[in-house]
Design a protein around this motif. Structure first.
Motif, PDB file in Angstrom:
ATOM      1  N   VAL A   1      28.825  -1.986 -51.686  1.00 25.05           N
ATOM      2  CA  VAL A   1      29.465  -3.258 -51.999  1.00 25.05           C
ATOM      3  C   VAL A   1      28.857  -3.751 -53.303  1.00 25.05           C
ATOM      4  N   ASP A   2      29.696  -3.902 -54.314  1.00 25.52           N
ATOM      5  CA  ASP A   2      29.193  -4.270 -55.626  1.00 25.52           C
ATOM      6  C   ASP A   2      29.550  -5.692 -56.040  1.00 25.52           C
ATOM      7  N   SER A   3      30.143  -6.461 -55.147  1.00 26.52           N
ATOM      8  CA  SER A   3      30.593  -7.806 -55.527  1.00 26.52           C
ATOM      9  C   SER A   3      29.434  -8.707 -55.936  1.00 26.52           C
ATOM     10  N   PHE A   4      28.289  -8.584 -55.291  1.00 26.80           N
ATOM     11  CA  PHE A   4      27.118  -9.395 -55.662  1.00 26.80           C
ATOM     12  C   PHE A   4      26.519  -8.913 -56.977  1.00 26.80           C
ATOM     13  N   VAL A   5      26.394  -7.612 -57.113  1.00 32.21           N
ATOM     14  CA  VAL A   5      25.750  -7.050 -58.311  1.00 32.21           C
ATOM     15  C   VAL A   5      26.577  -7.344 -59.557  1.00 32.21           C
ATOM     16  N   LYS A   6      27.892  -7.360 -59.435  1.00 34.67           N
ATOM     17  CA  LYS A   6      28.761  -7.613 -60.591  1.00 34.67           C
ATOM     18  C   LYS A   6      28.562  -8.999 -61.192  1.00 34.67           C
ATOM     19  N   ILE A   7      28.157  -9.968 -60.384  1.00 36.93           N
ATOM     20  CA  ILE A   7      28.008 -11.323 -60.918  1.00 36.93           C
ATOM     21  C   ILE A   7      26.613 -11.590 -61.481  1.00 36.93           C
ATOM     22  N   LEU A   8      25.709 -10.641 -61.324  1.00 37.55           N
ATOM     23  CA  LEU A   8      24.345 -10.807 -61.824  1.00 37.55           C
ATOM     24  C   LEU A   8      24.265 -10.542 -63.328  1.00 37.55           C
ATOM     25  N   PRO A   9      23.297 -11.170 -63.994  1.00 38.78           N
ATOM     26  CA  PRO A   9      23.053 -10.823 -65.394  1.00 38.78           C
ATOM     27  C   PRO A   9      22.446  -9.415 -65.471  1.00 38.78           C
ATOM     28  N   PRO A  10      22.386  -8.829 -66.668  1.00 39.32           N
ATOM     29  CA  PRO A  10      21.862  -7.460 -66.800  1.00 39.32           C
ATOM     30  C   PRO A  10      20.474  -7.248 -66.184  1.00 39.32           C
ATOM     31  N   VAL A  11      19.588  -8.219 -66.299  1.00 40.55           N
ATOM     32  CA  VAL A  11      18.247  -8.072 -65.709  1.00 40.55           C
ATOM     33  C   VAL A  11      18.336  -7.997 -64.189  1.00 40.55           C
ATOM     34  N   GLY A  12      19.176  -8.807 -63.592  1.00 41.39           N
ATOM     35  CA  GLY A  12      19.373  -8.775 -62.148  1.00 41.39           C
ATOM     36  C   GLY A  12      19.971  -7.459 -61.692  1.00 41.39           C
ATOM     37  N   ARG A  13      20.907  -6.934 -62.478  1.00 41.13           N
ATOM     38  CA  ARG A  13      21.500  -5.636 -62.152  1.00 41.13           C
ATOM     39  C   ARG A  13      20.454  -4.531 -62.206  1.00 41.13           C
ATOM     40  N   LYS A  14      19.574  -4.601 -63.204  1.00 40.64           N
ATOM     41  CA  LYS A  14      18.520  -3.592 -63.324  1.00 40.64           C
ATOM     42  C   LYS A  14      17.553  -3.669 -62.142  1.00 40.64           C
ATOM     43  N   ILE A  15      17.230  -4.871 -61.723  1.00 40.64           N
ATOM     44  CA  ILE A  15      16.329  -5.040 -60.575  1.00 40.64           C
ATOM     45  C   ILE A  15      16.987  -4.484 -59.311  1.00 40.64           C
TER      46      ILE A  15
ATOM     47  N   LEU B   1      15.622  -1.352 -57.203  1.00 45.68           N
ATOM     48  CA  LEU B   1      15.294  -1.573 -55.793  1.00 45.68           C
ATOM     49  C   LEU B   1      16.115  -0.648 -54.886  1.00 45.68           C
ATOM     50  N   SER B   2      17.399  -0.548 -55.152  1.00 44.34           N
ATOM     51  CA  SER B   2      18.239   0.313 -54.306  1.00 44.34           C
ATOM     52  C   SER B   2      17.836   1.773 -54.439  1.00 44.34           C
ATOM     53  N   HIS B   3      17.514   2.206 -55.637  1.00 44.75           N
ATOM     54  CA  HIS B   3      17.097   3.593 -55.827  1.00 44.75           C
ATOM     55  C   HIS B   3      15.718   3.858 -55.222  1.00 44.75           C
ATOM     56  N   ALA B   4      14.839   2.879 -55.299  1.00 48.10           N
ATOM     57  CA  ALA B   4      13.523   3.044 -54.664  1.00 48.10           C
ATOM     58  C   ALA B   4      13.673   3.147 -53.149  1.00 48.10           C
ATOM     59  N   LEU B   5      14.553   2.343 -52.566  1.00 46.26           N
ATOM     60  CA  LEU B   5      14.788   2.417 -51.124  1.00 46.26           C
ATOM     61  C   LEU B   5      15.444   3.742 -50.736  1.00 46.26           C
ATOM     62  N   MET B   6      16.405   4.203 -51.536  1.00 48.32           N
ATOM     63  CA  MET B   6      17.034   5.497 -51.249  1.00 48.32           C
ATOM     64  C   MET B   6      16.024   6.631 -51.393  1.00 48.32           C
ATOM     65  N   LEU B   7      15.131   6.512 -52.370  1.00 44.80           N
ATOM     66  CA  LEU B   7      14.090   7.519 -52.550  1.00 44.80           C
ATOM     67  C   LEU B   7      13.170   7.564 -51.339  1.00 44.80           C
TER      68      LEU B   7
ATOM     69  N   ALA C   1      17.963  15.310 -53.021  1.00 48.18           N
ATOM     70  CA  ALA C   1      18.206  13.908 -53.377  1.00 48.18           C
ATOM     71  C   ALA C   1      17.055  13.314 -54.176  1.00 48.18           C
ATOM     72  N   ILE C   2      15.845  13.739 -53.884  1.00 46.23           N
ATOM     73  CA  ILE C   2      14.672  13.143 -54.534  1.00 46.23           C
ATOM     74  C   ILE C   2      14.730  13.289 -56.059  1.00 46.23           C
ATOM     75  N   PRO C   3      14.962  14.492 -56.626  1.00 50.14           N
ATOM     76  CA  PRO C   3      15.021  14.566 -58.091  1.00 50.14           C
ATOM     77  C   PRO C   3      16.204  13.815 -58.696  1.00 50.14           C
ATOM     78  N   ILE C   4      17.322  13.749 -57.976  1.00 50.92           N
ATOM     79  CA  ILE C   4      18.473  12.996 -58.485  1.00 50.92           C
ATOM     80  C   ILE C   4      18.100  11.528 -58.622  1.00 50.92           C
ATOM     81  N   LEU C   5      17.492  10.979 -57.584  1.00 46.56           N
ATOM     82  CA  LEU C   5      17.104   9.569 -57.605  1.00 46.56           C
ATOM     83  C   LEU C   5      16.008   9.306 -58.633  1.00 46.56           C
ATOM     84  N   LEU C   6      15.053  10.216 -58.735  1.00 49.29           N
ATOM     85  CA  LEU C   6      13.987  10.057 -59.741  1.00 49.29           C
ATOM     86  C   LEU C   6      14.568  10.090 -61.152  1.00 49.29           C
ATOM     87  N   HIS C   7      15.548  10.957 -61.379  1.00 48.85           N
ATOM     88  CA  HIS C   7      16.189  11.022 -62.698  1.00 48.85           C
ATOM     89  C   HIS C   7      16.913   9.718 -63.013  1.00 48.85           C
ATOM     90  N   ASP C   8      17.606   9.173 -62.035  1.00 50.95           N
ATOM     91  CA  ASP C   8      18.291   7.895 -62.248  1.00 50.95           C
ATOM     92  C   ASP C   8      17.289   6.782 -62.550  1.00 50.95           C
TER      93      ASP C   8
END
Length: 191
Positions: free
Chosen positions: A80-94, A98-104, A147-154
């Motif tokens: 669901v990207d509706s929340f992320v779309k309304i964030l400024p670039p810094v919020g999107r990066k955070i 965070l999502s990639h760290a959790l997936m990792l 999955a680990i190297p894919i997420l680390l690369h991202d």
């Protein structure tokens, strides 16, 4: 000269993912042949292929995990990207970090758990095929390790500033949604 090793690595990575896609196609063909063959045998000859159900189930599990590797690389997973779309670039990066760290973290846990289950069940044989049950659990191990190297690369792309603002929303939009969006909302108004 530094561009050549990078392109060689990129070529090998692309070859790896093409091989996974080819393997997925082979698994799908084998699964369809097993299930269809079993249905024909049951209805036409009043017998069945005992190994069919078990192997087709295992092939399906492997297809799901291998397909998830492709989906992770292509950012084709659900979200669901509706929340992320309304964030400024810094919020999107955070949110992206965070999502990639959790997936990792989840991928590490999955790989560790699948490894334990694979080792634990390696000497156990499946009832119909006689194959090691460890092969069933190895699908999760393969996914976790891939999955680990894919997420680390991202994450590396994010931290090094090599990610575009568009890529910060790590969910692919559905074609139906893009087509359903009115033309004026996209700035493509016909005149």
């Amino acid at each position: 000269m530094s561009a050549r090793p990078s392109s060689t690595i990129g070529g090998l990575v692309d070859l790896y993912f093409r091989a996974i896609k080819a393997l997925l196609a082979l698994l799908m063909v084998a699964m369809v042949a097993l299930v269809f063959g079993n249905v024909v045998m049951r209805y036409v000859f009043n017998s069945g292929i005992a190994i069919s159900e078990e192997l087709s189930r295992w092939l399906f599990v492997w297809m799901v995990f291998l397909g998830a590797i492709i989906g992770l690389r292509e950012h084709a997973h659900l979200g669901v990207d509706s929340f992320v779309k309304i964030l400024p670039p810094v919020g999107r990066k955070i949110c992206y970090a965070l999502s990639h760290a959790l997936m990792l973290y989840a991928s590490v846990l999955l790989a560790e758990g699948a490894w334990k289950q694979t080792v634990l069940n390696w000497d156990t044989t499946a009832p119909a095929s006689g194959l090691s049950v460890g092969l069933f659990y190895a699908a999760g191990l393969v996914f976790g390790i891939a999955a680990i190297p894919i997420l680390l690369h991202d994450l590396y792309r994010l931290l090094s500033g090599r990610i575009s603002a568009h890529d910060l929303i790590a969910v692919s939009e559905s074609e139906e949604l893009v087509q359903a969006t009115p033309a004026h909302a996209n700035g493509n108004e016909r005149r």
